[in-house]
Design a protein around this motif. Sequence first.
Motif, PDB file in Angstrom:
ATOM      1  N   ARG A 270     -55.945  18.870 136.323  1.00 31.95           N
ATOM      2  CA  ARG A 270     -54.529  18.514 136.516  1.00 31.95           C
ATOM      3  C   ARG A 270     -54.309  17.007 136.348  1.00 31.95           C
ATOM      4  O   ARG A 270     -53.349  16.576 135.735  1.00 31.95           O
ATOM      5  CB  ARG A 270     -54.069  18.969 137.900  1.00 31.95           C
ATOM      6  CG  ARG A 270     -52.589  18.959 138.079  1.00 31.95           C
ATOM      7  CD  ARG A 270     -52.169  19.553 139.425  1.00 31.95           C
ATOM      8  NE  ARG A 270     -52.608  20.911 139.647  1.00 31.95           N
ATOM      9  CZ  ARG A 270     -51.951  21.999 139.249  1.00 31.95           C
ATOM     10  NH1 ARG A 270     -50.828  21.871 138.603  1.00 31.95           N
ATOM     11  NH2 ARG A 270     -52.416  23.202 139.511  1.00 31.95           N
TER      12      ARG A 270
ATOM     13  N   ASP B  31     -52.892  25.867 134.281  1.00 31.01           N
ATOM     14  CA  ASP B  31     -53.336  27.212 134.662  1.00 31.01           C
ATOM     15  C   ASP B  31     -53.954  27.974 133.488  1.00 31.01           C
ATOM     16  O   ASP B  31     -54.828  28.813 133.686  1.00 31.01           O
ATOM     17  CB  ASP B  31     -52.165  28.025 135.231  1.00 31.01           C
ATOM     18  CG  ASP B  31     -51.689  27.509 136.579  1.00 31.01           C
ATOM     19  OD1 ASP B  31     -52.429  26.733 137.234  1.00 31.01           O
ATOM     20  OD2 ASP B  31     -50.565  27.870 136.979  1.00 31.01           O
TER      21      ASP B  31
ATOM     22  N   SER C  70     -47.927  22.431 134.651  1.00 33.14           N
ATOM     23  CA  SER C  70     -48.596  23.335 135.584  1.00 33.14           C
ATOM     24  C   SER C  70     -49.060  24.607 134.870  1.00 33.14           C
ATOM     25  O   SER C  70     -50.169  25.095 135.103  1.00 33.14           O
ATOM     26  CB  SER C  70     -47.653  23.690 136.734  1.00 33.14           C
ATOM     27  OG  SER C  70     -48.280  24.567 137.632  1.00 33.14           O
ATOM     28  N   GLU C  71     -48.224  25.131 133.990  1.00 32.05           N
ATOM     29  CA  GLU C  71     -48.599  26.326 133.232  1.00 32.05           C
ATOM     30  C   GLU C  71     -49.735  26.032 132.254  1.00 32.05           C
ATOM     31  O   GLU C  71     -50.628  26.863 132.063  1.00 32.05           O
ATOM     32  CB  GLU C  71     -47.383  26.875 132.483  1.00 32.05           C
ATOM     33  CG  GLU C  71     -46.318  27.423 133.412  1.00 32.05           C
ATOM     34  CD  GLU C  71     -44.988  27.676 132.733  1.00 32.05           C
ATOM     35  OE1 GLU C  71     -44.270  28.583 133.205  1.00 32.05           O
ATOM     36  OE2 GLU C  71     -44.650  26.982 131.744  1.00 32.05           O
TER      37      GLU C  71
END
Length: 119
Positions: free
Chosen positions: A52, A46, A42-43
């Motif tokens: 994703r 971002d 997820s990081e």
Amino acid sequence: MPIDIQSFEEGDEADLRAGGRTNAEEVLAFLASSPDQAYTPSEIHDGTTVARGSLGVVLSRLEDRGLVRHRGDYWAIGDVEALDVTLSSMATARAATERLGAEDPDEWGPGVDDGDESE
């Protein structure tokens, strides 16, 4: 960053990559910018432009090549020497493609195996 529909429909495929970099290059650049840190997917998502849904495949392939390490839910940069060689090769290949154009296996001539077994 969105692009206009004319660029989407008529643009060169290389122009459709964020900054002209591949997903692998995006992930490697992000992880290499902080080699003393490990990140969750997820990081990483971002911090990059990688979708994703593509991130898991990209990370797995990079891990297979020893370019990233995986432990638990975290990912970090792998062998720095292998990373330098890979990024240099990618940059060289991109520069050659920009200068000479993409390869067209149909132009290789008879007797050259392009690896396509479907023929």
